[in-house]
Design a protein around this motif. Structure first.
Motif, mmCIF file in Angstrom:
data_model
loop_
_atom_site.group_PDB
_atom_site.id
_atom_site.type_symbol
_atom_site.label_atom_id
_atom_site.label_comp_id
_atom_site.label_asym_id
_atom_site.label_seq_id
_atom_site.Cartn_x
_atom_site.Cartn_y
_atom_site.Cartn_z
ATOM 1 N N VAL A 156 49.913 -2.838 20.442
ATOM 2 C CA VAL A 156 50.128 -3.945 19.504
ATOM 3 C C VAL A 156 49.931 -5.279 20.218
ATOM 4 N N MET A 157 50.453 -5.403 21.447
ATOM 5 C CA MET A 157 50.302 -6.645 22.202
ATOM 6 C C MET A 157 48.821 -6.919 22.483
ATOM 7 N N TYR A 158 48.063 -5.880 22.791
ATOM 8 C CA TYR A 158 46.636 -6.069 23.040
ATOM 9 C C TYR A 158 45.936 -6.567 21.783
ATOM 10 N N VAL A 159 46.236 -5.946 20.649
ATOM 11 C CA VAL A 159 45.558 -6.301 19.402
ATOM 12 C C VAL A 159 45.967 -7.698 18.933
ATOM 13 N N LEU A 160 47.224 -8.067 19.095
ATOM 14 C CA LEU A 160 47.706 -9.345 18.579
ATOM 15 C C LEU A 160 47.531 -10.526 19.529
ATOM 16 N N MET A 161 47.494 -10.280 20.832
ATOM 17 C CA MET A 161 47.480 -11.397 21.775
ATOM 18 C C MET A 161 46.250 -11.423 22.674
ATOM 19 N N ILE A 162 45.977 -10.384 23.362
ATOM 20 C CA ILE A 162 44.943 -10.398 24.396
ATOM 21 C C ILE A 162 43.542 -10.442 23.786
ATOM 22 N N ARG A 163 43.264 -9.609 22.811
ATOM 23 C CA ARG A 163 41.925 -9.554 22.223
ATOM 24 C C ARG A 163 41.520 -10.877 21.565
ATOM 25 N N PRO A 164 42.370 -11.508 20.733
ATOM 26 C CA PRO A 164 41.969 -12.803 20.151
ATOM 27 C C PRO A 164 41.726 -13.885 21.206
ATOM 28 N N GLN A 165 42.530 -13.877 22.275
ATOM 29 C CA GLN A 165 42.341 -14.864 23.331
ATOM 30 C C GLN A 165 40.996 -14.665 24.020
ATOM 31 N N MET A 213 60.280 11.060 26.686
ATOM 32 C CA MET A 213 59.003 11.172 26.033
ATOM 33 C C MET A 213 58.838 10.114 24.932
ATOM 34 N N GLN A 214 59.889 9.907 24.145
ATOM 35 C CA GLN A 214 59.847 8.913 23.085
ATOM 36 C C GLN A 214 59.660 7.505 23.668
ATOM 37 N N PHE A 215 60.279 7.289 24.810
ATOM 38 C CA PHE A 215 60.171 5.989 25.466
ATOM 39 C C PHE A 215 58.718 5.680 25.813
ATOM 40 N N LEU A 216 57.986 6.647 26.325
ATOM 41 C CA LEU A 216 56.585 6.453 26.687
ATOM 42 C C LEU A 216 55.726 6.173 25.455
ATOM 43 N N ILE A 217 56.010 6.844 24.355
ATOM 44 C CA ILE A 217 55.259 6.623 23.128
ATOM 45 C C ILE A 217 55.510 5.216 22.608
ATOM 46 N N ILE A 218 56.760 4.781 22.623
ATOM 47 C CA ILE A 218 57.114 3.437 22.159
ATOM 48 C C ILE A 218 56.459 2.385 23.045
ATOM 49 N N MET A 219 56.489 2.576 24.350
ATOM 50 C CA MET A 219 55.856 1.622 25.272
ATOM 51 C C MET A 219 54.349 1.554 25.043
ATOM 52 N N ALA A 220 53.713 2.697 24.837
ATOM 53 C CA ALA A 220 52.272 2.731 24.597
ATOM 54 C C ALA A 220 51.936 2.009 23.285
ATOM 55 N N LEU A 221 52.740 2.217 22.261
ATOM 56 C CA LEU A 221 52.522 1.528 20.985
ATOM 57 C C LEU A 221 52.712 0.012 21.137
ATOM 58 N N MET A 222 53.726 -0.401 21.878
ATOM 59 C CA MET A 222 53.980 -1.825 22.082
ATOM 60 C C MET A 222 52.834 -2.472 22.861
ATOM 61 N N LEU A 223 52.333 -1.789 23.874
ATOM 62 C CA LEU A 223 51.196 -2.315 24.624
ATOM 63 C C LEU A 223 49.960 -2.410 23.740
#
Length: 142
Positions: free
Chosen positions: A13-22, A1-11
């Protein structure tokens, strides 16, 4: 369960920092190209600078030299350049002319290749040699 939460948070963060600005940069670039009109200076994807002279929907005519125009689509425009200030071009021409005429505070002598005079190039020093066999560079020219 913790693994899924961490993966969702990482995705997230990646969206906010990389995909959206591009995506925002791409949208701004597309808007800039779509709004380009007659008289705008542009840079093509091939690296050619020009000025838009005609616009017909997705097709544009870009003048790249006096009396030389190319027809292209808007997708061929890489960037719309900001307008040049009038003083910049004149100052650049004056600076270039001064640099051509004076080097290290002394006027540049005109070189004459017809008489083989190396004194203007070498200032009385030894002629330039190549790395292979120490042959004078003049002989390499063939």
């Amino acid at each position: 369960m913790q693994f899924l939460i961490i993966m969702a948070l990482m995705l997230g963060v990646m969206y906010v920092l990389m995909i959206r600005p591009q995506r925002q940069r791409q949208a701004n670039q597309q808007t800039m190209i779509d709004n380009a009109g007659v008289g705008d200076d542009v840079l093509t994807t091939g690296g050619i600078y020009g000025t838009i002279t005609q616009v017909a929907g997705d097709d544009v005519v870009v003048e790249i030299a006096p009396e030389l125009s190319v027809h292209m689509t808007r997708r061929g425009i890489a960037a719309v350049l900001p307008p040049e200030e009038e003083g910049e071009e004149e100052d650049a021409d004056v600076d270039d002319a001064e640099e051509d005429e004076v080097v290290d505070g002394e006027p540049v002598a005109e070189l004459s290749s017809a008489n083989g005079d190396e004194s203007a190039v070498t200032d009385g020093e030894e002629a330039v040699r190549t790395a292979v066999g120490d042959v004078p560079a003049e002989e390499d020219r063939g």
